[in-house]
Write a protein that holds these residues in place. Sequence first.
Motif, PDB file in Angstrom:
ATOM      1  N   LEU B 218       0.804  -1.215   0.000  1.00  0.00           N
ATOM      2  CA  LEU B 218       0.000   0.000   0.000  1.00  0.00           C
ATOM      3  C   LEU B 218       0.843   1.273   0.000  1.00  0.00           C
ATOM      4  O   LEU B 218       0.580   2.223  -0.735  1.00  0.00           O
ATOM      5  N   MET B 219       1.886   1.257   0.842  1.00  0.00           N
ATOM      6  CA  MET B 219       2.734   2.442   0.948  1.00  0.00           C
ATOM      7  C   MET B 219       3.386   2.748  -0.401  1.00  0.00           C
ATOM      8  O   MET B 219       3.389   3.894  -0.864  1.00  0.00           O
ATOM      9  N   ASP B 220       3.896   1.701  -1.034  1.00  0.00           N
ATOM     10  CA  ASP B 220       4.550   1.885  -2.336  1.00  0.00           C
ATOM     11  C   ASP B 220       3.575   2.415  -3.379  1.00  0.00           C
ATOM     12  O   ASP B 220       3.949   3.189  -4.260  1.00  0.00           O
ATOM     13  N   TRP B 227       2.617  10.677  -3.960  1.00  0.00           N
ATOM     14  CA  TRP B 227       2.158  11.193  -2.672  1.00  0.00           C
ATOM     15  C   TRP B 227       3.250  11.071  -1.610  1.00  0.00           C
ATOM     16  O   TRP B 227       4.109  10.206  -1.680  1.00  0.00           O
ATOM     17  N   TRP B 228       3.166  11.944  -0.611  1.00  0.00           N
ATOM     18  CA  TRP B 228       3.955  11.781   0.595  1.00  0.00           C
ATOM     19  C   TRP B 228       3.164  10.847   1.501  1.00  0.00           C
ATOM     20  O   TRP B 228       1.975  11.030   1.711  1.00  0.00           O
ATOM     21  N   VAL B 229       3.822   9.804   2.013  1.00  0.00           N
ATOM     22  CA  VAL B 229       3.092   8.807   2.798  1.00  0.00           C
ATOM     23  C   VAL B 229       3.755   8.588   4.144  1.00  0.00           C
ATOM     24  O   VAL B 229       4.991   8.605   4.260  1.00  0.00           O
ATOM     25  N   THR B 230       2.956   8.330   5.152  1.00  0.00           N
ATOM     26  CA  THR B 230       3.496   7.892   6.429  1.00  0.00           C
ATOM     27  C   THR B 230       2.568   6.832   7.003  1.00  0.00           C
ATOM     28  O   THR B 230       1.395   6.752   6.642  1.00  0.00           O
ATOM     29  N   GLU B 231       3.121   6.001   7.885  1.00  0.00           N
ATOM     30  CA  GLU B 231       2.344   4.928   8.499  1.00  0.00           C
ATOM     31  C   GLU B 231       2.309   5.149   9.998  1.00  0.00           C
ATOM     32  O   GLU B 231       3.338   5.462  10.604  1.00  0.00           O
ATOM     33  N   ILE B 259      -1.863   9.420   5.111  1.00  0.00           N
ATOM     34  CA  ILE B 259      -1.519   8.811   6.400  1.00  0.00           C
ATOM     35  C   ILE B 259      -2.195   7.444   6.443  1.00  0.00           C
ATOM     36  O   ILE B 259      -3.426   7.353   6.403  1.00  0.00           O
ATOM     37  N   ILE B 260      -1.386   6.400   6.468  1.00  0.00           N
ATOM     38  CA  ILE B 260      -1.956   5.060   6.579  1.00  0.00           C
ATOM     39  C   ILE B 260      -2.054   4.729   8.062  1.00  0.00           C
ATOM     40  O   ILE B 260      -1.036   4.557   8.737  1.00  0.00           O
ATOM     41  N   ALA B 261      -3.265   4.668   8.565  1.00  0.00           N
ATOM     42  CA  ALA B 261      -3.474   4.415   9.994  1.00  0.00           C
ATOM     43  C   ALA B 261      -3.815   2.945  10.188  1.00  0.00           C
ATOM     44  O   ALA B 261      -4.875   2.485   9.760  1.00  0.00           O
ATOM     45  N   HIS B 262      -2.897   2.209  10.794  1.00  0.00           N
ATOM     46  CA  HIS B 262      -3.166   0.799  11.079  1.00  0.00           C
ATOM     47  C   HIS B 262      -4.126   0.718  12.259  1.00  0.00           C
ATOM     48  O   HIS B 262      -3.811   1.209  13.348  1.00  0.00           O
ATOM     49  N   THR B 263      -5.256   0.129  12.033  1.00  0.00           N
ATOM     50  CA  THR B 263      -6.289   0.103  13.073  1.00  0.00           C
ATOM     51  C   THR B 263      -6.830  -1.313  13.237  1.00  0.00           C
ATOM     52  O   THR B 263      -6.427  -2.233  12.531  1.00  0.00           O
ATOM     53  N   VAL B 264      -7.737  -1.447  14.175  1.00  0.00           N
ATOM     54  CA  VAL B 264      -8.352  -2.748  14.451  1.00  0.00           C
ATOM     55  C   VAL B 264      -9.854  -2.598  14.291  1.00  0.00           C
ATOM     56  O   VAL B 264     -10.455  -1.678  14.863  1.00  0.00           O
ATOM     57  N   LYS B 265     -10.448  -3.460  13.490  1.00  0.00           N
ATOM     58  CA  LYS B 265     -11.900  -3.376  13.288  1.00  0.00           C
ATOM     59  C   LYS B 265     -12.621  -3.671  14.599  1.00  0.00           C
ATOM     60  O   LYS B 265     -12.324  -4.639  15.279  1.00  0.00           O
ATOM     61  N   GLY B 266     -13.539  -2.803  14.971  1.00  0.00           N
ATOM     62  CA  GLY B 266     -14.283  -2.990  16.227  1.00  0.00           C
ATOM     63  C   GLY B 266     -13.468  -2.620  17.450  1.00  0.00           C
ATOM     64  O   GLY B 266     -13.812  -3.018  18.564  1.00  0.00           O
TER      65      GLY B 266
END
Lengths: 330, 300
Positions: B218-220, B227-231, B259-266
Amino acid sequence: MATYGKHIQIGEPVLPAKGIEKALKAGALKDPRILAVLEDMGFPGIDWWTENMPERMVEVGIAEQNGAVVAGALAAEGFVPVIYSFLFANVGRALNQVRQSILVDRFNVKFIGREGAWGEVGISHNTIEGVGFSRVLPNLVILNPSDVVEAEKATEAMLQYHGPVLLRQESSPTPVRVFTDDYPFNIGKAYWVKEGSDATIIATGYMLTEAIAAIDLLEAEGLDVGILNMCTLKPLDVGAIIEASERSGAIVTAENASIIGGLGEGVAAVLAENLPAPMVRVGIEDEFSQSGLITPERDDLKIHFGLRAEDLVVSVKECIAKKERLRCRD
Amino acid sequence: MAHNDALVAELEAKSNKLRNHCFTQFCTFEQGHAGGTMSIVDVVTALYLHHIKFDAKDPDWPERDRVVMSKAHCCEAIYAALVELGVYPEETLGTYYCYGSPFQGHADRWSTAGIDYSGGSLGQGLSFAAGMAYAEKLKMILKPPGAEETFLPRYIKRFDPLYRSYCILGDGELHEGQVWEAAMFANKFKLDNLIAIVDYNKWSLDGPTNDVMPIEPLMDKWKAFGWWVTEIDGHDMGQILDALDLSNRMYGDNRPKCIIAHTVKGYGVSHWETRRMHLGRGEEMMKGVREGREKYGDVR
């Protein structure tokens, strides 16, 4: 000689595109909010735009879905984007985007969509379904001008109207100039090109040219047939359709589009609910188009689809016969 | 730049309050998009209650930052923020899903003050946010009527845009080709005032997002689109604030930000976390609500 309405002066064939281009330029000079949204399919008067207002051209490339939503956002921010392309692309390809990101919020976006049964380019581009899939969409006004004068006035009215409008620029043989310069154009108002008591042809777009040619043939046979020009395909001029039914009691619709979902079905619904009259719908039957050269001498597609003045004459006579049969039954 | 602990703690508490507001909405019809709402609540809290320019007394303020909730089924989180900001009274939460309510089932611009985009059909929000970001640039160049008084003083100093345009994307909707049309558009027009936030909770309706249709790397992908990307960890308030601040400070670099935000569903409710619940209904829903209410102390 047939007697035509006050604002009718039949002339030579002129491309309606010229009227659209003229009105767009005039509109852009007057209103700084107007933007040209291009989808790599050109724009009316593109050279003039490039030279005079390049910063007001938004080229989105061959990405109609993004283009439609970007236009919605620009309208949300107060601009008046005009998206130009084939109707199957700028509305058809992006149908859900147009619905969700423009019409739901009634954003002030304008579409100019090229469409019609005619053309050399064939089945992909000679589309006939655009009016049908557009008419079911709430909040969308649909205009389908018949000649160069009406094209200019309709474009002007479209730019002044606040809300989404689709202007259909027809792919067809060049229609003759029909209207005078002082022709009063109003969105939602049909115009009586000619009154007649035996039947009424309700025509839209290029088919007005064929309808006018049909009048002479019908007069030679002693028939007094009227023409109602219906530029606004949504909302339809209900009053004028009922008037046509009252005046003549036999209605023939003529359109350069599928008879399903188009003018014919709209008129049929109005008649059925108000003042039923026998009808014949002239247009493209339930089939796709194909390639065909348009020359004054030879027009295979016109013959194939039965869109000539001669075909209209047959339909009018068929409709009058239906009316007579109903009378006999009474 | 690390944020001070007090601010982080304050926003974390607010975030829990927003969760409670969401539970109230879920109770109305024992239904709601619990999974995606819980995964984005922390980001929404950081945006609405701290980061963006927004005037609760004038939600249509022309200079407000635009927020497009592209995953509009998770609008419950935004409604919770609007209540917390005082745009709507708390009672409105109980009208969620109701006929005539400003809190419609999907975000609706005309029904709700403070909502910029009527979404629901996925994959279109980034185009809309990009369109609004581009409009900001156009207003600078074209100066439409009325612009002189409002905007002109700011043209001169271009330290900051008139407004920024934020877009919250779901990971599943990245399957839509239009997202990448919009990514190209944003790059072409150098929309450095556009910030996309991907709620990467790894689950779509049918299963794991990357099984349904792989979106990695995804980042690539974003980088390749210019785009400028951060995780970040999308549930770490400090990281969220840092990423948002950094994206602000990068303004002027001609690049749209992601901004790729790693999250948890629920997130935060184990019953929903284990079920990766998309749309919760009935007892499934209420079991999670009871658990959540207990955990977050019902701080309404």
